[in-house]
Design a protein around this motif. Structure first.
Motif, PDB file in Angstrom:
ATOM      1  N   ASN A 280     -50.610  68.662  15.233  1.00  0.00           N
ATOM      2  CA  ASN A 280     -51.676  67.918  14.555  1.00  0.00           C
ATOM      3  C   ASN A 280     -52.987  68.002  15.340  1.00  0.00           C
ATOM      4  O   ASN A 280     -54.068  68.186  14.753  1.00  0.00           O
ATOM      5  CB  ASN A 280     -51.265  66.454  14.377  1.00  0.00           C
ATOM      6  N   ALA A 281     -52.903  67.858  16.656  1.00  0.00           N
ATOM      7  CA  ALA A 281     -54.111  67.909  17.483  1.00  0.00           C
ATOM      8  C   ALA A 281     -54.765  69.279  17.424  1.00  0.00           C
ATOM      9  O   ALA A 281     -55.995  69.398  17.321  1.00  0.00           O
ATOM     10  CB  ALA A 281     -53.762  67.549  18.926  1.00  0.00           C
ATOM     11  N   LEU A 282     -53.964  70.336  17.497  1.00  0.00           N
ATOM     12  CA  LEU A 282     -54.520  71.687  17.465  1.00  0.00           C
ATOM     13  C   LEU A 282     -55.197  71.961  16.124  1.00  0.00           C
ATOM     14  O   LEU A 282     -56.284  72.568  16.084  1.00  0.00           O
ATOM     15  CB  LEU A 282     -53.415  72.714  17.720  1.00  0.00           C
ATOM     16  N   GLN A 283     -54.599  71.532  15.028  1.00  0.00           N
ATOM     17  CA  GLN A 283     -55.226  71.738  13.721  1.00  0.00           C
ATOM     18  C   GLN A 283     -56.551  70.994  13.635  1.00  0.00           C
ATOM     19  O   GLN A 283     -57.529  71.510  13.075  1.00  0.00           O
ATOM     20  CB  GLN A 283     -54.280  71.280  12.617  1.00  0.00           C
TER      21      GLN A 283
ATOM     22  N   LEU B 254     -54.809  76.229  25.221  1.00  0.00           N
ATOM     23  CA  LEU B 254     -53.583  76.600  25.933  1.00  0.00           C
ATOM     24  C   LEU B 254     -52.513  75.572  25.577  1.00  0.00           C
ATOM     25  O   LEU B 254     -52.615  74.400  25.945  1.00  0.00           O
ATOM     26  CB  LEU B 254     -53.848  76.627  27.439  1.00  0.00           C
ATOM     27  N   ILE B 255     -51.502  76.003  24.847  1.00  0.00           N
ATOM     28  CA  ILE B 255     -50.530  75.094  24.241  1.00  0.00           C
ATOM     29  C   ILE B 255     -49.183  75.210  24.943  1.00  0.00           C
ATOM     30  O   ILE B 255     -48.592  76.294  25.010  1.00  0.00           O
ATOM     31  CB  ILE B 255     -50.349  75.390  22.742  1.00  0.00           C
ATOM     32  N   ASP B 256     -48.691  74.101  25.445  1.00  0.00           N
ATOM     33  CA  ASP B 256     -47.367  74.044  26.077  1.00  0.00           C
ATOM     34  C   ASP B 256     -46.294  74.085  24.989  1.00  0.00           C
ATOM     35  O   ASP B 256     -46.188  73.182  24.163  1.00  0.00           O
ATOM     36  CB  ASP B 256     -47.266  72.753  26.898  1.00  0.00           C
TER      37      ASP B 256
ATOM     38  N   PHE C 151     -59.599  81.904  11.341  1.00  0.00           N
ATOM     39  CA  PHE C 151     -59.225  80.494  11.219  1.00  0.00           C
ATOM     40  C   PHE C 151     -57.882  80.349  10.499  1.00  0.00           C
ATOM     41  O   PHE C 151     -57.027  79.571  10.915  1.00  0.00           O
ATOM     42  CB  PHE C 151     -60.314  79.731  10.472  1.00  0.00           C
ATOM     43  N   ASN C 152     -57.693  81.089   9.425  1.00  0.00           N
ATOM     44  CA  ASN C 152     -56.441  81.000   8.664  1.00  0.00           C
ATOM     45  C   ASN C 152     -55.246  81.441   9.511  1.00  0.00           C
ATOM     46  O   ASN C 152     -54.161  80.856   9.434  1.00  0.00           O
ATOM     47  CB  ASN C 152     -56.535  81.851   7.403  1.00  0.00           C
ATOM     48  N   LYS C 153     -55.440  82.470  10.346  1.00  0.00           N
ATOM     49  CA  LYS C 153     -54.356  82.912  11.223  1.00  0.00           C
ATOM     50  C   LYS C 153     -54.003  81.819  12.231  1.00  0.00           C
ATOM     51  O   LYS C 153     -52.828  81.570  12.514  1.00  0.00           O
ATOM     52  CB  LYS C 153     -54.774  84.186  11.959  1.00  0.00           C
ATOM     53  N   ALA C 154     -55.037  81.165  12.776  1.00  0.00           N
ATOM     54  CA  ALA C 154     -54.801  80.122  13.772  1.00  0.00           C
ATOM     55  C   ALA C 154     -54.144  78.894  13.147  1.00  0.00           C
ATOM     56  O   ALA C 154     -53.257  78.273  13.747  1.00  0.00           O
ATOM     57  CB  ALA C 154     -56.119  79.741  14.438  1.00  0.00           C
ATOM     58  N   ILE C 155     -54.565  78.518  11.940  1.00  0.00           N
ATOM     59  CA  ILE C 155     -53.972  77.366  11.262  1.00  0.00           C
ATOM     60  C   ILE C 155     -52.510  77.622  10.939  1.00  0.00           C
ATOM     61  O   ILE C 155     -51.659  76.725  11.058  1.00  0.00           O
ATOM     62  CB  ILE C 155     -54.761  77.026   9.984  1.00  0.00           C
ATOM     63  N   LEU C 156     -52.180  78.843  10.561  1.00  0.00           N
ATOM     64  CA  LEU C 156     -50.785  79.179  10.283  1.00  0.00           C
ATOM     65  C   LEU C 156     -49.940  79.023  11.540  1.00  0.00           C
ATOM     66  O   LEU C 156     -48.841  78.456  11.503  1.00  0.00           O
ATOM     67  CB  LEU C 156     -50.684  80.614   9.755  1.00  0.00           C
TER      68      LEU C 156
ATOM     69  N   SER D  29     -68.811  80.603  16.674  1.00  0.00           N
ATOM     70  CA  SER D  29     -68.260  80.490  18.022  1.00  0.00           C
ATOM     71  C   SER D  29     -67.085  81.459  18.156  1.00  0.00           C
ATOM     72  O   SER D  29     -66.661  82.089  17.185  1.00  0.00           O
ATOM     73  CB  SER D  29     -67.800  79.059  18.298  1.00  0.00           C
ATOM     74  N   TYR D  30     -66.546  81.545  19.361  1.00  0.00           N
ATOM     75  CA  TYR D  30     -65.374  82.391  19.613  1.00  0.00           C
ATOM     76  C   TYR D  30     -64.224  81.505  20.082  1.00  0.00           C
ATOM     77  O   TYR D  30     -64.453  80.445  20.694  1.00  0.00           O
ATOM     78  CB  TYR D  30     -65.697  83.460  20.651  1.00  0.00           C
ATOM     79  N   PHE D  31     -62.987  81.939  19.813  1.00  0.00           N
ATOM     80  CA  PHE D  31     -61.856  81.096  20.172  1.00  0.00           C
ATOM     81  C   PHE D  31     -60.600  81.935  20.322  1.00  0.00           C
ATOM     82  O   PHE D  31     -60.527  83.095  19.895  1.00  0.00           O
ATOM     83  CB  PHE D  31     -61.643  80.012  19.111  1.00  0.00           C
ATOM     84  N   ASN D  32     -59.571  81.315  20.908  1.00  0.00           N
ATOM     85  CA  ASN D  32     -58.252  81.908  21.012  1.00  0.00           C
ATOM     86  C   ASN D  32     -57.243  80.795  21.224  1.00  0.00           C
ATOM     87  O   ASN D  32     -57.599  79.688  21.667  1.00  0.00           O
ATOM     88  CB  ASN D  32     -58.178  82.914  22.163  1.00  0.00           C
ATOM     89  N   VAL D  33     -55.989  81.054  20.884  1.00  0.00           N
ATOM     90  CA  VAL D  33     -54.891  80.115  21.090  1.00  0.00           C
ATOM     91  C   VAL D  33     -53.815  80.828  21.891  1.00  0.00           C
ATOM     92  O   VAL D  33     -53.375  81.912  21.499  1.00  0.00           O
ATOM     93  CB  VAL D  33     -54.321  79.606  19.760  1.00  0.00           C
ATOM     94  N   VAL D  34     -53.398  80.228  23.001  1.00  0.00           N
ATOM     95  CA  VAL D  34     -52.391  80.832  23.869  1.00  0.00           C
ATOM     96  C   VAL D  34     -51.249  79.837  24.052  1.00  0.00           C
ATOM     97  O   VAL D  34     -51.451  78.732  24.570  1.00  0.00           O
ATOM     98  CB  VAL D  34     -52.977  81.223  25.236  1.00  0.00           C
ATOM     99  N   GLY D  35     -50.049  80.201  23.604  1.00  0.00           N
ATOM    100  CA  GLY D  35     -48.871  79.376  23.847  1.00  0.00           C
ATOM    101  C   GLY D  35     -48.191  79.811  25.126  1.00  0.00           C
ATOM    102  O   GLY D  35     -48.224  80.994  25.492  1.00  0.00           O
TER     103      GLY D  35
END
Length: 254
Positions: free
Chosen positions: A145-148, A128-130, A184-189, A158-164
Motif C-alpha cells: 500500500n505504501a509503495l503504491q 528499496l523494498i524489503d 508507472f503501470n509496470k511499477a504499479i503491477l 522525474s526518474y525512478f526505480n524499484v529494487v526488491g
C-alpha cells in the motif's frame, strides 16, 4: 475582488422576558483606512450605508430570529493593501479623558510578494523494498500500500526505480527510468503483486548496486526510500556506505 472578512462570535439568540425570541439587533460602525466599496454578510440579513472610509451596518431582530451562528461581514475596500497607521491615546487609570502625552501607534504594511512560478525541480526516486521472509503477512500488505501511494505521488518527468531485496536483489529496471504512464503501470503491477519471497535480509548488496550508479544529473537530486522492518545485518557497513554517498543521495528509512 479583494475583501476583508470580519467575524463576530454569536452563541445564542436573544430571548425576551416573556419567553418569545427577539433575534439579534445591532448597529456596527466601521472606520477603515481606504474607501469602503460595499459591505455584505453571508450569515445574517443586514442593511449598510457607506460614506467614504466609514460605514454603518444595521441588523434588525425580526430578520434574524433563531440565528446562532457567528456574524460574518465581507468588507470591500478600494485599496485593500494600502499602508496605514492607527493612533490611539491612552486613558490613564481613574481618568475619564485620554492623556494628551501617552499615545500608541500601529503601522500596518502589506508587502507585495511575487508568486513563485518556477517549476519544482525534478528528482530521482528509488524505492528499496524489503521482501525477506520476516516481511510476510500484514507487513507486506502495508508495504504494498505504501509503495503504491509513493508511486502515485511522483511528478511526471522525474526518474525512478524499484529494487526488491532479500537474499538477493531484484531491480524493476536496470537503472532509473523516466516516470511516464508506461513505466508507472509496470511499477504499479509489481507493487500490487510483490511477495515476501526473497528469504533472508541482505541490504548491503542492493545498496552498493544503487549507490554505485552515478547520479543521472548534477541538477537532479537522488532520494532513496528504504521500506523494511529493520531486521538487517551488517549495520555498521550499511551506515558507513550511506555516509560516504551522502553527497549524491539522501536516504530515508521507513
Amino acid at each position: 475582488g479583494e475583501a476583508l472578512k470580519l467575524t463576530i462570535p454569536c452563541t445564542k439568540p436573544l430571548v425576551s422576558a416573556r419567553g418569545g425570541q427577539e433575534g439579534m439587533s445591532a448597529t456596527i460602525s466601521l472606520h477603515m483606512a481606504s474607501n469602503i466599496i460595499a459591505v455584505q454578510s453571508s450569515s445574517h440579513k443586514i442593511e449598510s450605508q457607506t460614506n467614504g472610509t466609514t460605514a454603518t451596518i444595521s441588523m434588525h431582530n425580526k430578520d434574524n430570529l433563531n440565528v446562532t451562528k457567528e456574524l460574518s461581514l465581507l468588507i470591500g475596500l478600494e485599496k485593500p493593501y494600502e499602508p496605514f497607521a492607527l493612533l490611539e491615546s491612552v486613558q490613564p487609570s481613574g481618568s475619564l479623558k485620554p492623556s494628551s502625552s501617552d499615545k500608541s501607534i500601529m503601522l500596518c504594511c502589506f508587502p507585495k510578494i511575487e508568486e513563485d512560478t518556477e517549476e519544482e525541480p525534478l528528482l530521482e526516486y528509488i524505492f528499496l523494498i524489503d521482501r525477506s521472509g520476516s516481511m510476510s503477512g500484514s507487513r507486506m500488505d502495508q508495504t504494498r500500500n505504501a509503495l503504491q501511494l509513493f508511486l502515485r505521488s511522483i511528478p511526471f518527468g522525474s526518474y525512478f526505480n524499484v529494487v526488491g531485496f532479500g537474499s538477493r536483489y531484484e531491480p524493476l529496471f536496470p537503472s532509473s527510468v523516466e516516470y511516464n504512464e508506461t513505466n508507472f503501470n509496470k511499477a504499479i503491477l509489481l507493487a500490487s503483486t510483490m511477495k515476501a519471497d526473497l528469504v533472508s535480509t541482505d541490504i548491503l548488496s542492493p545498496l552498493r548496486f544503487i549507490l554505485g550508479q552515478p547520479p543521472l544529473s548534477a541538477f537532479m537530486p537522488r532520494l532513496l526510500f528504504c521500506l523494511t522492518d529493520g531486521e538487517v545485518k551488517e549495520t555498521a557497513e550499511v551506515i558507513k556506505l550511506v555516509r560516504e554517498k551522502a553527497g549524491s543521495t539522501r536516504v530515508f528509512s521507513l
